[in-house]
Design a protein around this motif. Structure first.
Motif, PDB file in Angstrom:
ATOM      1  N   GLU A   1      -0.629   8.201   7.583  1.00 56.70           N
ATOM      2  CA  GLU A   1      -1.781   8.107   8.782  1.00 56.70           C
ATOM      3  C   GLU A   1      -0.820   9.583  10.142  1.00 56.70           C
ATOM      4  O   GLU A   1      -1.793  10.011  10.317  1.00 56.70           O
ATOM      5  N   LEU A   2       0.055   9.470   9.738  1.00 58.71           N
ATOM      6  CA  LEU A   2       1.040  10.650  10.446  1.00 58.71           C
ATOM      7  C   LEU A   2       0.120  11.839   9.426  1.00 58.71           C
ATOM      8  O   LEU A   2       0.166  12.915  10.185  1.00 58.71           O
ATOM      9  N   LEU A   3      -0.096  11.918   8.213  1.00 58.88           N
ATOM     10  CA  LEU A   3      -0.469  13.128   7.628  1.00 58.88           C
ATOM     11  C   LEU A   3      -1.558  13.503   8.206  1.00 58.88           C
ATOM     12  O   LEU A   3      -1.792  14.662   8.067  1.00 58.88           O
ATOM     13  N   LYS A   4      -2.535  12.599   8.034  1.00 59.72           N
ATOM     14  CA  LYS A   4      -4.307  13.306   9.236  1.00 59.72           C
ATOM     15  C   LYS A   4      -3.796  13.451  10.223  1.00 59.72           C
ATOM     16  O   LYS A   4      -4.679  14.840  10.511  1.00 59.72           O
ATOM     17  N   GLU A   5      -3.015  12.623  10.803  1.00 56.60           N
ATOM     18  CA  GLU A   5      -2.597  13.242  12.301  1.00 56.60           C
ATOM     19  C   GLU A   5      -2.504  15.325  12.522  1.00 56.60           C
ATOM     20  O   GLU A   5      -2.440  16.073  12.995  1.00 56.60           O
TER      21      GLU A   5
ATOM     22  N   ILE B   1      -3.403  20.411  12.880  1.00 57.43           N
ATOM     23  CA  ILE B   1      -4.147  21.781  12.297  1.00 57.43           C
ATOM     24  C   ILE B   1      -5.667  22.749  12.502  1.00 57.43           C
ATOM     25  O   ILE B   1      -6.135  23.918  12.474  1.00 57.43           O
ATOM     26  N   ALA B   2      -5.820  21.924  11.420  1.00 57.91           N
ATOM     27  CA  ALA B   2      -8.004  21.968  11.575  1.00 57.91           C
ATOM     28  C   ALA B   2      -8.064  22.533  12.427  1.00 57.91           C
ATOM     29  O   ALA B   2      -9.594  22.889  12.841  1.00 57.91           O
ATOM     30  N   SER B   3      -7.785  21.519  13.780  1.00 55.50           N
ATOM     31  CA  SER B   3      -8.696  21.473  14.925  1.00 55.50           C
ATOM     32  C   SER B   3      -8.689  22.514  16.154  1.00 55.50           C
ATOM     33  O   SER B   3      -9.204  22.142  17.007  1.00 55.50           O
ATOM     34  N   VAL B   4      -7.241  23.067  16.269  1.00 54.09           N
ATOM     35  CA  VAL B   4      -6.402  22.964  17.172  1.00 54.09           C
ATOM     36  C   VAL B   4      -7.284  24.609  18.353  1.00 54.09           C
ATOM     37  O   VAL B   4      -7.566  25.746  16.987  1.00 54.09           O
ATOM     38  N   LYS B   5      -7.003  24.654  19.274  1.00 48.33           N
ATOM     39  CA  LYS B   5      -8.291  25.522  19.798  1.00 48.33           C
ATOM     40  C   LYS B   5      -6.569  25.780  20.962  1.00 48.33           C
ATOM     41  O   LYS B   5      -6.016  25.016  22.308  1.00 48.33           O
TER      42      LYS B   5
ATOM     43  N   GLU C   1      -3.285  29.546  29.704  1.00 48.49           N
ATOM     44  CA  GLU C   1      -1.883  28.662  29.797  1.00 48.49           C
ATOM     45  C   GLU C   1      -0.652  28.498  28.795  1.00 48.49           C
ATOM     46  O   GLU C   1       0.171  28.356  29.661  1.00 48.49           O
ATOM     47  N   SER C   2      -1.146  27.717  28.422  1.00 45.13           N
ATOM     48  CA  SER C   2       0.385  27.170  27.901  1.00 45.13           C
ATOM     49  C   SER C   2       0.934  28.273  27.254  1.00 45.13           C
ATOM     50  O   SER C   2       2.371  27.793  26.935  1.00 45.13           O
ATOM     51  N   PHE C   3      -0.220  29.333  26.408  1.00 43.19           N
ATOM     52  CA  PHE C   3       0.678  29.740  25.474  1.00 43.19           C
ATOM     53  C   PHE C   3       1.517  30.900  26.798  1.00 43.19           C
ATOM     54  O   PHE C   3       2.757  31.310  26.089  1.00 43.19           O
TER      55      PHE C   3
ATOM     56  N   PHE D   1       3.234  21.926  17.808  1.00 44.62           N
ATOM     57  CA  PHE D   1       4.076  20.821  17.664  1.00 44.62           C
ATOM     58  C   PHE D   1       4.852  20.690  18.127  1.00 44.62           C
ATOM     59  O   PHE D   1       6.170  19.536  17.679  1.00 44.62           O
ATOM     60  N   GLY D   2       5.799  21.428  19.184  1.00 47.23           N
ATOM     61  CA  GLY D   2       6.666  21.375  19.653  1.00 47.23           C
ATOM     62  C   GLY D   2       6.892  20.123  20.719  1.00 47.23           C
ATOM     63  O   GLY D   2       6.120  19.506  20.761  1.00 47.23           O
ATOM     64  N   SER D   3       8.113  19.853  20.925  1.00 50.56           N
ATOM     65  CA  SER D   3       8.463  18.776  22.125  1.00 50.56           C
ATOM     66  C   SER D   3       6.969  18.275  22.709  1.00 50.56           C
ATOM     67  O   SER D   3       7.143  17.174  23.274  1.00 50.56           O
ATOM     68  N   SER D   4       7.262  19.216  23.267  1.00 42.52           N
ATOM     69  CA  SER D   4       5.868  18.940  24.659  1.00 42.52           C
ATOM     70  C   SER D   4       4.096  19.245  24.413  1.00 42.52           C
ATOM     71  O   SER D   4       3.913  18.957  25.535  1.00 42.52           O
ATOM     72  N   SER D   5       4.078  19.453  23.512  1.00 42.06           N
ATOM     73  CA  SER D   5       3.134  18.985  22.316  1.00 42.06           C
ATOM     74  C   SER D   5       2.059  17.835  23.018  1.00 42.06           C
ATOM     75  O   SER D   5       2.958  17.172  22.736  1.00 42.06           O
ATOM     76  N   GLU D   6       0.534  18.363  23.011  1.00 45.90           N
ATOM     77  CA  GLU D   6      -0.256  17.257  23.232  1.00 45.90           C
ATOM     78  C   GLU D   6       0.179  16.678  22.101  1.00 45.90           C
ATOM     79  O   GLU D   6       0.270  15.546  21.938  1.00 45.90           O
ATOM     80  N   PHE D   7       0.096  17.407  20.729  1.00 48.75           N
ATOM     81  CA  PHE D   7       0.615  15.969  19.125  1.00 48.75           C
ATOM     82  C   PHE D   7       1.270  15.245  19.636  1.00 48.75           C
ATOM     83  O   PHE D   7       1.197  13.849  19.021  1.00 48.75           O
ATOM     84  N   ARG D   8       2.697  15.889  19.599  1.00 49.67           N
ATOM     85  CA  ARG D   8       3.912  15.157  19.457  1.00 49.67           C
ATOM     86  C   ARG D   8       3.706  13.750  20.886  1.00 49.67           C
ATOM     87  O   ARG D   8       4.080  12.483  20.202  1.00 49.67           O
ATOM     88  N   GLU D   9       2.969  13.850  21.876  1.00 51.98           N
ATOM     89  CA  GLU D   9       2.206  12.706  23.102  1.00 51.98           C
ATOM     90  C   GLU D   9       1.502  11.935  21.976  1.00 51.98           C
ATOM     91  O   GLU D   9       2.137  10.790  22.334  1.00 51.98           O
ATOM     92  N   ARG D  10       0.866  12.936  21.822  1.00 56.27           N
ATOM     93  CA  ARG D  10      -0.687  11.945  20.702  1.00 56.27           C
ATOM     94  C   ARG D  10       0.578  10.650  20.228  1.00 56.27           C
ATOM     95  O   ARG D  10       0.042   9.796  19.953  1.00 56.27           O
ATOM     96  N   VAL D  11       1.464  11.194  19.140  1.00 53.51           N
ATOM     97  CA  VAL D  11       1.493  10.567  17.998  1.00 53.51           C
ATOM     98  C   VAL D  11       2.801   9.662  18.002  1.00 53.51           C
ATOM     99  O   VAL D  11       3.207   8.453  17.463  1.00 53.51           O
ATOM    100  N   ARG D  12       3.352  10.125  19.063  1.00 54.78           N
ATOM    101  CA  ARG D  12       4.788   9.299  19.891  1.00 54.78           C
ATOM    102  C   ARG D  12       4.048   7.970  20.744  1.00 54.78           C
ATOM    103  O   ARG D  12       4.239   7.026  20.277  1.00 54.78           O
TER     104      ARG D  12
END
Length: 424
Positions: free
Chosen positions: A331-335, A340-344, A348-350, A288-299
């Motif tokens: 809808e945000l809750l669903k994302e 959390i359920a599907s993350v892999k 490299e990001s680590f 969920f960090g500021s540069s995560s794919e999740f944050r970019e997607r929900v924005r």
């Protein structure tokens, strides 16, 4: 006095423990003009059940008494207001109470010796009377009412109530009006004498100051104060599960808010608490960090107005808080839950995030406020200064992080949605 080198930061920190048990942590700077001093007791709002020093029977004091006591420390018998003293000396001052500590601070660029001595002296001179305690009740009651009008605070407290079964962190640090109305001067002296003892306190000094001179001032003021012993704190047996998994409630706001708390049982994890904290922070930063794919997607989906996360520790548990505002909270809750359920996790990001963390450690050491926060937080959490944090971060292992994520139950969570009261 012990000198400790901070690995990778080219700075030396100094530690001393007085005969009465007071710990002193000093980090001098030669390239700064300002300084920061914290005088802290490891006593916060979560301690309400304890056996006072010198007694045999456990007592229960009113909720919010640690915060109340903090307020009353600024009323001195000589009539001099510490805030006035520091203001006249050109120095900032403040105090704060948390769940697990109360601290008194001063900060500035001049009159260091005078201000340090005054800070140490006034915290060691409690003055409670029936009259000034009654007067303070009205002041704190107004403060508590003010917080009732803050939406983010109401959301957090509702989330805490739903996460915790019995732990005092489900209760406002300031307590409640009925509880503070019960407080007496005798209660305050009992708490002060039990927890404002040198062996339960520490002094943190960072910035422009002379180490030997500072140590001498602290020895002169606090050294003669007797170690009063240790109060026996009542054991809290928090249950594993979440108390309430979902709740929706109304509040006068324009944009809905969502809060999520994930309660992880880390009592059986074969790892020290520092490494657990670092790995869990890495997991949520990658998620969920500021540069995560999740944050970019929900924005991009225009689901996000604001977003905030933090971790909290109690014995046996690590709790993750996520709070956000969104025009479409469900809808945000669903994302969030889908992430959390599907993350892999990507190695490299680590590794990239490890480099960012190390760079931040190097960068933050040049900022006194950030350094104070790091040292203070580490000492409270781990009971020591972490002088090799850069080495520890560098040694974090991707496979160990993945194993920990799979080992813990991230579905053990509570969700609270705050909607406009007119839509409920």
């Amino acid at each position: 006095m012990k000198e400790i080198k901070l690995h990778g930061l080219d700075m030396n920190l100094y530690l001393e423990t007085l005969d009465n048990g007071l710990d002193i942590i000093m980090l001098p700077y030669t390239n700064k003009k300002n300084y920061f001093v914290s005088y802290c007791t490891k006593y916060g709002s979560e301690i309400t059940n304890f056996i006072p020093v010198g007694e045999k029977k456990e007592i229960k004091v009113p909720d919010g008494i640690a915060h109340f006591l903090e307020h009353k420390m600024f009323e001195q018998e000589d009539g001099i207001d510490p805030f006035t003293f520091f203001s006249e000396s050109g120095t900032g001052s403040n105090a704060s109470t948390s769940f697990d500590y109360t601290q008194y601070i001063c900060y500035g660029t001049k009159n260091f010796d005078e201000n340090l001595g005054y800070l140490l002296n006034f915290v060691n001179k409690p003055y409670y009377t029936d009259e000034n305690v009654e007067k303070e009740k009205g002041i704190i009651a107004e403060e508590l009412k003010m917080y009732d009008d803050i939406a983010d605070f109401k959301l957090e407290m509702k989330l805490r109530e739903n996460i915790y079964h019995v732990h005092p962190r489900r209760i406002d640090i300031g307590g409640s009006i009925p509880e503070i109305m019960k407080i007496t001067k005798e209660d305050l002296y009992t708490c002060y004498n039990s927890f404002y003892s040198p062996n339960n306190m520490f002094v943190l000094v960072v910035g422009n100051f002379d180490v030997d001179n500072t140590l001498n001032i602290i020895r002169e003021v606090v050294g003669p104060i007797k170690n009063r012993g240790e109060a026996k704190i009542g054991k809290i047996s928090e249950k594993e599960g979440i108390r309430v998994s979902f709740e929706e409630f109304g509040y006068p706001i324009n944009v809905p808010k969502i809060g999520m708390g994930i309660k992880l049982d880390t009592s059986k994890v074969d790892m020290d608490s520092l490494h657990i904290d670092l790995y869990l922070t890495m997991i949520t930063t990658l998620l969920f960090g500021s540069s995560s794919e999740f944050r970019e997607r929900v924005r991009n989906m225009k689901l996000l107005n604001s977003f905030y996360t933090e971790w909290e520790n109690i014995e046996g548990f690590n709790i993750f808080y996520l709070m956000a505002s969104s025009d479409n909270p469900k809808e945000l809750l669903k994302e969030i839950e889908g992430e959390i359920a599907s993350v892999k996790f990507d190695e490299e990001s680590f590794n990239r995030m490890k480099k960012v963390w190390i760079a931040n450690e190097v960068k933050m050491i040049d900022d006194i406020d950030s350094t104070v926060h790091n040292l203070f937080d580490d000492y409270l959490k781990y009971g020591k200064v972490i002088n090799d944090k850069i080495d520890i971060i560098r040694g974090l292992d991707f496979d160990i992080m993945n194993k920990l994520f799979k080992e813990l139950d991230f579905t053990n969570r509570s969700v609270v949605i705050m909607k406009n009261i007119e839509t409920i």
